[in-house]
Design an enzyme around this catalytic site. Sequence first.
Site, PDB file in Angstrom:
ATOM      1  N   GLY A  47     -26.482 -28.725 -22.432  1.00 14.66           N
ATOM      2  CA  GLY A  47     -25.031 -29.088 -22.773  1.00 14.66           C
ATOM      3  C   GLY A  47     -24.646 -30.381 -22.975  1.00 14.66           C
ATOM      4  O   GLY A  47     -23.884 -30.720 -23.635  1.00 14.66           O
ATOM      5  N   ASP A  48     -25.560 -31.233 -22.145  1.00 14.84           N
ATOM      6  CA  ASP A  48     -25.442 -32.769 -22.586  1.00 14.84           C
ATOM      7  C   ASP A  48     -25.711 -32.993 -24.104  1.00 14.84           C
ATOM      8  O   ASP A  48     -25.131 -33.941 -24.593  1.00 14.84           O
ATOM      9  CB  ASP A  48     -26.264 -33.711 -21.538  1.00 14.84           C
ATOM     10  CG  ASP A  48     -25.921 -33.143 -20.293  1.00 14.84           C
ATOM     11  OD1 ASP A  48     -24.775 -32.741 -20.033  1.00 14.84           O
ATOM     12  OD2 ASP A  48     -26.960 -33.033 -19.422  1.00 14.84           O
TER      13      ASP A  48
END
Length: 303
Positions: A250-251
């Site tokens: 996600g990052d």
Amino acid sequence: MIYTVTFNPCLDYVVAVDDLALGEVNRVTRETVMAGGKGINVSIVLKNLGHPSCALGFLAGFTGDEIARRLQLQGIDTDFIEVSHGMSRINVKVKSNEETEINGIGPDIDERDIDELYAKLDALATDDILVISGSVPAALPGDIYERIMKRLEGRGIRIVVDATRDLLVNVLPFKPFLIKPNNHELGEIFGVELKRRDEVVPYAKKLQERGARNVLVSMAGEGAVLIAEDGQVVEGPSPAGVVVNSVGAGDSMVAGFIAGWLESAGDVERAFRMGVCTGSASAFSLGLAERDQVEALLATFNR
């Protein structure tokens, strides 16, 4: 310039164990140690994609020294606040039949440390990008996201927020440039279960109506949905591949979106594709996404 804030950085100790058995001695078959924390992951991936950033946050003790050392070796610019009491976290991530995480606590952060962070943020300039992400440790005020956004309001700084529940919802009135919930987090906000991209769209639009300029919803293997500031709805599946590591995906999507947005002078569709492929590149490898991996996926990605 791009800045990232990680309130509670860590050393991630990632181990593989065949058939983990509780209450018994288990032998590790593979181990990795890396600097971690959501903002730090964004900075690392941005570096891998060719975009410099400066990592901000709080470090303490010998673990804090090791986090800083590892980031410097990777060529990441840092401007951390050194906290006097406690130590930065060690997070243990066990990969076996299931993934298990044991996360540390973090250092004791006082008002002087917080004021020092505010002073660093006050130096940001118009058109800078600030990424605020991750949980807030108990030592910090629970509304630290809101305090930062209110402090920087009206200065032309593009703020990206990757957080959950109230941390995310409470910053919407400050009109963040981008927010990135996943479909489960989005569903928790509205008390619904969201499994398909078409189901996500109306709820993502609700967050935009509350103030978010761009809403990017990640959905793991289902792909992602972007509700853009100009009203576009951009959606698509993830590229084909075998998931070997969910940590930092996600990052990586956040970093990829920012990189794509900068490289295309604000083309949200290009930013979306770059974000999806960067998140997938991290998921398909043991480490965080590299530029060549992302480019390979972009060449085959159709939304």
